[in-house]
Scaffold this active site. Structure first.
Site, PDB file in Angstrom:
ATOM      1  N   ARG A  23     -25.320 -15.020 -30.708  1.00 10.33           N
ATOM      2  CA  ARG A  23     -25.262 -14.076 -29.571  1.00 10.33           C
ATOM      3  C   ARG A  23     -25.760 -12.694 -29.989  1.00 10.33           C
ATOM      4  NH1 ARG A  23     -19.345 -13.951 -28.561  1.00 10.33           N
ATOM      5  NH2 ARG A  23     -19.831 -12.414 -26.975  1.00 10.33           N
ATOM      6  N   SER A  44     -14.603 -16.135 -27.529  1.00  8.47           N
ATOM      7  CA  SER A  44     -14.689 -15.679 -28.913  1.00  8.47           C
ATOM      8  C   SER A  44     -13.359 -15.063 -29.351  1.00  8.47           C
ATOM      9  CB  SER A  44     -15.829 -14.650 -29.011  1.00  8.47           C
ATOM     10  OG  SER A  44     -15.778 -13.948 -30.213  1.00  8.47           O
ATOM     11  N   HIS A  74      -4.397  -7.164 -30.154  1.00 10.79           N
ATOM     12  CA  HIS A  74      -5.842  -7.249 -30.401  1.00 10.79           C
ATOM     13  C   HIS A  74      -6.592  -6.277 -29.511  1.00 10.79           C
ATOM     14  CE1 HIS A  74      -9.583  -9.107 -31.688  1.00 10.79           C
ATOM     15  NE2 HIS A  74      -9.994  -8.917 -30.443  1.00 10.79           N
ATOM     16  N   ASP A  98     -16.883 -20.014 -33.482  1.00  9.48           N
ATOM     17  CA  ASP A  98     -17.113 -18.621 -33.094  1.00  9.48           C
ATOM     18  C   ASP A  98     -18.057 -17.928 -34.070  1.00  9.48           C
ATOM     19  OD1 ASP A  98     -16.643 -16.207 -31.523  1.00  9.48           O
ATOM     20  OD2 ASP A  98     -15.749 -15.487 -33.379  1.00  9.48           O
ATOM     21  N   LYS A 114     -10.142 -17.380 -31.374  1.00  9.33           N
ATOM     22  CA  LYS A 114      -9.605 -17.002 -32.696  1.00  9.33           C
ATOM     23  C   LYS A 114      -8.107 -16.698 -32.602  1.00  9.33           C
ATOM     24  CE  LYS A 114     -12.768 -13.889 -33.077  1.00  9.33           C
ATOM     25  NZ  LYS A 114     -14.006 -13.164 -33.115  1.00  9.33           N
TER      26      LYS A 114
HETATM   27  N1  URA Z   1     -14.892  -9.293 -30.445  1.00  4.51           N
HETATM   28  C1  URA Z   1     -15.018 -10.606 -30.725  1.00  4.51           C
HETATM   29  O1  URA Z   1     -14.355 -11.148 -31.613  1.00  4.51           O
HETATM   30  N2  URA Z   1     -15.901 -11.317 -29.993  1.00  4.51           N
HETATM   31  C2  URA Z   1     -16.639 -10.790 -29.003  1.00  4.51           C
HETATM   32  O2  URA Z   1     -17.397 -11.511 -28.389  1.00  4.51           O
HETATM   33  C3  URA Z   1     -16.510  -9.416 -28.728  1.00  4.51           C
HETATM   34  C4  URA Z   1     -15.619  -8.675 -29.462  1.00  4.51           C
END
Ligand code: URA
Length: 433
Positions: free
Chosen positions: A168, A183, A82, A161, A187
């Site tokens: 946000r 966040s 990621h 999220d 996930k």
């Molecule tokens: N990517 C995400 O999934 N969440 C964030 O807060 C920042 C980057």
């Protein structure tokens, strides 16, 4: 429990308990806490931060707010990679097929572009016919048969999220470390992988602009992943310049294919090999050097490219596009940006490059915007290179000629040209275990 008390406690620098954090997430997802109170709490978290225990509790609460995926039917070790988000970052399209071709399973859920950063799902959808919303059973079947599948995030995965991110985004609380960690990791942990390698970006094109902040982000994510029982590693890599030369969806897919063919840009190739070697090493395929050689060999012998083409076929695309990327549809118009002074490109504001690509149609200004897959920027000169007045520095691509002026202005303003050649900067700045 009252939301008012939680906001007040965090505002005054207090530490929220696991029970309070779980209560807040549970009730927010149920629709029982209004956005304005959650926005106030996010702002208090932004200023006061969170302890590692609070961040862990928030991450686990986000993970548990929806469905937890069960990948036990997928045979073999499951790995994920990621990136925290960058400009021209097409590494997943290269790294995932490399490692899958070497026997680890990649059951990958990816996101769309966010702000100035691109997203793997938007890139893959630039391949005609490619489907990113396939049912989970078919997804697992493809992973078992081909070794890899990449799909969009399941709507029922970490719904907290989705709500928090949208809030946000409009309350200037995106770049808060505990909120980013919960966040991303909320996930990631809802999917059922054994090993996760993170590419934490740092510099002008990333959410974290300083190395110190990026290191803290990497350490926190690695720690929380380990607490959840995952094998974790993070690379901190430079996003003070775009990765490769291509920015924009089909341009990036073409560059990823060239990299899988062994003809990619040096920086992109270096990072993809390093990420792949770290994943293989974490998956116990050998010591680091052996894993690095395996990753390079998968490019040389064509197995990584074939794995990518097989995945494209399994997900509804035509694999011939992968073997003949010159056939990808071209944008209707192109425009060459030239240097307005002579010297060396000493630095660029990478975020502005991302915004310029967005202005050309490669990203979204609103959730409803439709992406133009062929839009984007192909860089001719990058940081460290010499240019003379009038030399091309980038080619812009768009379906609308009107988009060129604003994008050109952004690009020129973001490109610093000076007389002294800058020192080369390393791409991989640190590794966090
Ligand atoms: N990517 C995400 O999934 N969440 C964030 O807060 C920042 C980057």
């Amino acid at each position: 429990m009252r939301m008012y008390d939680l906001i007040q406690k965090k505002r005054d620098g207090g530490v929220l308990s696991d029970t309070e954090i779980n209560w807040f997430i549970e009730n927010y997802v149920k629709g029982e806490i209004p956005d304005y109170q959650v926005a106030a709490l996010c702002m208090a978290i932004y200023f006061r931060g969170m302890t590692i225990e609070e961040t862990t509790a928030l991450t686990f609460a986000v993970r548990d707010s929806g469905e937890r995926l069960d990948f036990s039917e997928i045979h073999g070790l499951r790995v994920d990679k990621h990136s925290t988000g960058g400009v021209g970052d097409k590494t997943s399209l290269v790294v995932a097929p490399i490692v899958a071709s070497l026997g680890v399973k990649v059951a990958k859920m990816s996101g769309r572009g966010l702000g100035h950063t691109g997203g793997t799902i938007d890139k893959l959808e630039a391949i005609p016919g490619f489907k990113t919303d396939i049912p989970v059973e078919k997804f697992k079947k493809i992973v078992n048969e081909v070794g890899i599948a990449i799909v969009g995030q399941n709507a029922s995965l970490a719904p907290a999220d989705k709500l928090l991110y949208a809030l946000r985004d409009v309350t200037a609380t995106v770049d808060s470390l505990p909120l980013i960690v919960s966040s991303i990791m909320g996930k990631k942990l809802a999917a059922d992988d054994d090993c996760i390698v993170l590419d934490v970006k740092t510099g002008s094109g990333s959410f974290m602009k300083t190395l110190e902040k990026s290191r803290e982000l990497a350490q926190t994510m690695v720690e929380i992943g380990k607490r959840a029982g995952k094998r974790m590693r993070a690379l901190i890599t430079d996003m003070g310049r775009p990765l490769g030369y291509a920015i924009g969806n089909s341009l990036e897919v073409i560059e990823a294919i060239h990299t899988l063919q062994g003809n990619g840009p040096d920086d992109l190739t270096e990072l993809c090999i390093a990420l792949a070697a770290n994943i293989l090493n974490l998956a116990e395929k050998g010591d680091y050097k052996t894993c690095e050689n395996m990753a390079k060999q998968a490019i040389v012998d064509g197995t990584a490219l074939k794995t990518f083409a097989d995945m494209v076929a399994a997900q509804g695309g035509d694999p011939n596009w992968i073997y003949e990327p010159e056939n990808f549809p071209k944008a209707k118009y192109s425009y060459t940006v030239t240097a307005k002074e002579s010297g060396y490109i000493t630095s660029v504001d990478t975020e502005s490059y991302g915004v310029a690509s967005l202005l050309l149609g490669a990203g979204r200004n609103t959730k409803e915007d439709v992406i133009d897959p062929a839009a984007g920027i192909y860089l001719i000169a990058k940081t460290g290179e010499a240019v003379e007045v009038g030399d091309p520095i980038a080619i812009l691509y768009s379906e609308k000629k009107d988009n060129f002026k604003a994008a050109e202005e952004r690009l020129l303003k973001a490109t610093v040209i000076e007389k002294t050649k800058p020192e080369p900067q390393p791409l991989i700045l640190d590794i966090v275990e």
